[in-house]
Scaffold this motif. Structure first.
Motif, short mmCIF file in Angstrom:
data_model
loop_
_atom_site.label_atom_id
_atom_site.label_comp_id
_atom_site.label_asym_id
_atom_site.label_seq_id
_atom_site.Cartn_x
_atom_site.Cartn_y
_atom_site.Cartn_z
N GLU A 252 0.83 -1.21 0.00
CA GLU A 252 0.00 0.00 0.00
C GLU A 252 0.86 1.26 0.00
N LYS A 256 1.00 4.11 -3.00
CA LYS A 256 0.71 5.50 -2.66
C LYS A 256 1.88 6.41 -3.05
N ASN A 260 0.50 7.04 -6.62
CA ASN A 260 -0.52 7.92 -6.04
C ASN A 260 -1.91 7.31 -6.11
N VAL A 262 -4.30 3.57 -4.46
CA VAL A 262 -4.28 2.36 -3.64
C VAL A 262 -4.24 1.15 -4.56
#
Length: 326
Positions: A252, A256, A260, A262
């Motif tokens: 995750e 991110k 940018n 999930v």
């Protein structure tokens, strides 16, 4: 064919830079030749040019002739700058001056492959939407913030015509042929070249993940590979974590930081992209596409598709069919 098409051939000039992409130029030229053949007269004319009139050597080591001096070739409906590898070294002060003179004369300008870099260096893409080969997307965004860089296959913004490399120039030309001669001729040209579907400026060029995040991000690339290999039966994130030796939290965090988004969203968009390809390129029933892309039910698939593309799968098919000639 449109009876109002002007009798004067539409003339395109291909300004070849050192180490230009031969496949990009060929994919731009050949649809014009085929359109002439199918119509039965010279609707299009074309010339190869360089700043000094000497044939530029393509990245393959070949050179095309005849090549003329750009300033002596006469009027042109569009001048396409044809780039390839090492495009930075190919952009000289003389080239920039030449491009600026063309713009001052209000000659429409285009670019194939990395040729958009030359137009950007000359300041001729400022405040225009433009496309370039995916290898150069990030660098161009960083170096030329006033250019509205797109990851589309090709972009037409006012009198700027830019596209990626490889087969993308073929798609650009098929769309220009459709504008001038109609969908029937464009479709016939595509059939001659064994093209299943005429792609539009809503299609995006495929950008490999390694190009987006860099080859050093092996963990993230492996996660994405597992997702792509398991479209029909999507893997739970916990299983992907076990298979890659990463924790769910690590995955995750990587998504991110580098993408940018999930992981769940990335996986969903990947499946929807595959679904769109099947809708447009095959005759598979929507129910079968629903299953092939890992969706629980047609209503669930339709809802996700609408959220992503603005219309349901059935409308996607109808839109594609409406663009085909009768």
């Amino acid at each position: 064919m449109d009876g109002n098409v002007a009798l004067r051939p539409c003339r395109y000039v291909f300004l070849t830079l050192p180490n230009y992409s031969l496949i990009a130029v060929a994919n731009a030229l050949e649809p014009l030749r085929m359109a002439n053949r199918l119509v039965g007269r010279d609707v299009y004319a074309w010339s190869l040019a360089s700043v000094d009139g000497q044939p530029a050597t393509a990245s393959s080591g070949l050179a095309l002739a005849p090549t003329g001096v750009l300033d002596k070739l006469g009027p042109a409906d569009i001048v396409f700058v044809c780039g390839g590898v090492n495009v930075r070294e190919a952009v000289s002060p003389a080239l920039i001056a030449t491009l600026k003179r063309l713009a001052e004369r209000r000659i429409p300008l285009g670019a194939l492959c990395t040729g958009g870099y030359a137009l950007a260096r000359a300041g001729l893409l400022d405040h225009f939407k433009a496309t370039i080969h995916w290898e150069n997307l990030s660098a161009l965004r960083e170096e030329f913030p006033r250019v509205r860089i797109s990851d589309q296959l090709f972009t037409i913004d006012r009198d700027r015509y830019t596209c990626s490399g490889g087969t993308a120039p073929l798609d650009l030309m098929l769309n220009l042929i459709q504008q001038k001669l109609g969908a029937r001729i464009s479709k016939l040209v595509s059939e001659q070249f064994i093209v299943e579907r005429v792609r539009t400026d809503t299609d995006r060029q495929y950008v490999p993940l390694r190009a987006q995040v860099g080859p050093s991000h092996r963990g993230l690339i492996r996660v994405a590979q597992l997702m792509e290999e398991n479209i029909e039966r999507p893997l739970p994130l916990e299983k992907i974590a076990r298979m890659t030796g990463l924790s769910r939290r690590q995955i995750e965090r990587l998504f991110k930081r580098d993408l940018n988004c999930v992981p769940k969203r990335y996986y969903l968009e990947m499946r929807l992209k595959r679904a769109r390809e099947l809708l447009l390129q095959t005759a598979m029933p929507i129910m079968d596409i629903t299953t092939a892309c890992g969706f629980q039910s047609p209503p669930h698939f339709s809802k996700c598709y609408r959220n992503q593309f603005g219309h349901p799968p059935s409308a996607e098919r109808k839109i594609a069919e409406s663009r085909r000639p009768a």
